[in-house]
Write a protein that holds these residues in place. Structure first.
Motif: not given
Length: 331
Positions: A156-160, A290-293, A298-303
């Protein structure tokens, strides 16, 4: 009289020898010989030397033997080497920031989308922007999609959060890591293994073939197949050197570039697949997809990086890539 004739003949020998001397092309790159780039360079060498009948000799210098990432473009501009195949991110620091469009996260859904850009007017226009820098673009070489590795799972994004992640020198990649909550660390590729081993950095992104050949998976317990970015190279030459070649030689080399490019692009996906299998078989890293979810998160965080980079990369360039690929930004 005989003595004079003899001295003339002897004096002519070095000129005759010089006329027969092959044209040397020093081709420098930073990855291993058994990567798609390394194999593409070897194929070019074989074709160039065969097609010119030995009039050209290509000297290959892999694994940063001559120059590291930051040094190689300057070396090309100075004529210390004649040919390179740097990743497209390298042109941003040179002042041609439009190339950083290739670093935008999730901008390519597949290889066909990437080729729609590089084989079309966008790719040609970008190469033209290199010419004032004394660089001639010859071909784009594909090397597939990025994965992430670290010394802990990255799902998940939180892992970074707080992770020191190695990147190439690219403002887009810097913004990408910051958007994920990581701390970007610019570092030469040749220094990466030791930095990961010693804990100077916690993780990195790249393609499987480079992870495998540089053995970074041996010092990274976790690998995430994310396909968030795409790695490609530009085969470039010193423009003055290229323009100064005899027309027939240049034509033969153009043919060798075209054929070696077809080969390099064709093997990239296969080589990356094999590298992942070997990494998994080693038992030294856990490979996670990565799962689709998770991909959506990731996409939402990176767009937002796309919008943030408009002022740097150029909105017109980004829009042209969107149009060529049919990309629609996630909301």
């Amino acid at each position: 009289m005989l003595a004079a004739a003899g001295s003339l003949a002897l004096g002519a020998l070095p000129l005759a020898a010089q006329a027969q001397a092959p044209i040397i092309i020093k081709f420098s790159h930073v990855v291993a010989p058994d990567t798609p780039k390394g194999k593409g360079a070897q194929r070019f060498k074989e074709l160039a030397e065969a097609r010119t009948g030995g009039k050209v000799k290509v000297e290959l210098y892999p694994n940063s033997q001559l120059y590291k990432d930051k040094e190689e473009l300057e070396a090309l501009q100075l004529g210390s080497v004649q040919m390179l195949a740097p990743s497209l991110a390298k042109f941003g620091p040179l002042g041609v920031k439009d190339f950083e469009v290739f670093d935008l996260p999730f901008i390519f859904n597949d290889q066909a989308a990437f080729r729609a850009v590089t084989d079309g007017p966008v790719g040609a226009d970008l190469f033209k922007k290199l010419e004032p820098k004394g660089i001639k673009g010859l071909a784009y070489w594909d090397n597939g999609f990025h994965i992430m590795s670290a010394n802990k799972p990255l799902h998940s994004v939180a892992d970074f959060k707080g992770m020191k992640m190695r990147i190439q020198s690219s403002k887009v990649l810097d913004a990408q890591m910051r958007a994920l909550g990581a701390i970007p660390q610019v570092m030469a590729f040749s220094e990466l293994y030791q930095a990961l081993q010693s804990g100077v950095v916690d993780g990195c992104e790249g393609v499987p073939s480079n992870f495998y050949t540089q053995r970074t998976y041996e010092v990274q317990k976790h690998t995430t197949i994310s396909n968030h970015g795409h790695l490609a190279y530009a085969v470039i030459v010193n423009k003055k050197f290229w323009d100064g070649l005899p027309a027939d030689i240049r034509g033969q080399l153009e043919g060798a570039i075209k054929e070696s490019s077809t080969y390099a692009n064709a093997i990239a996906a296969t080589e990356n697949g094999l590298a992942l299998e070997k990494m998994k078989a080693s038992g030294k890293t856990t490979i996670y997809t990565l799962t689709p979810a998770e991909t959506a998160e990731w996409k939402k965080a990176l767009m937002p990086v796309h919008k943030e980079m408009e002022s740097r990369v150029g909105k017109a360039t980004i829009d042209a890539v969107y149009k060529a690929t049919g990309f629609v930004p996630a909301k």
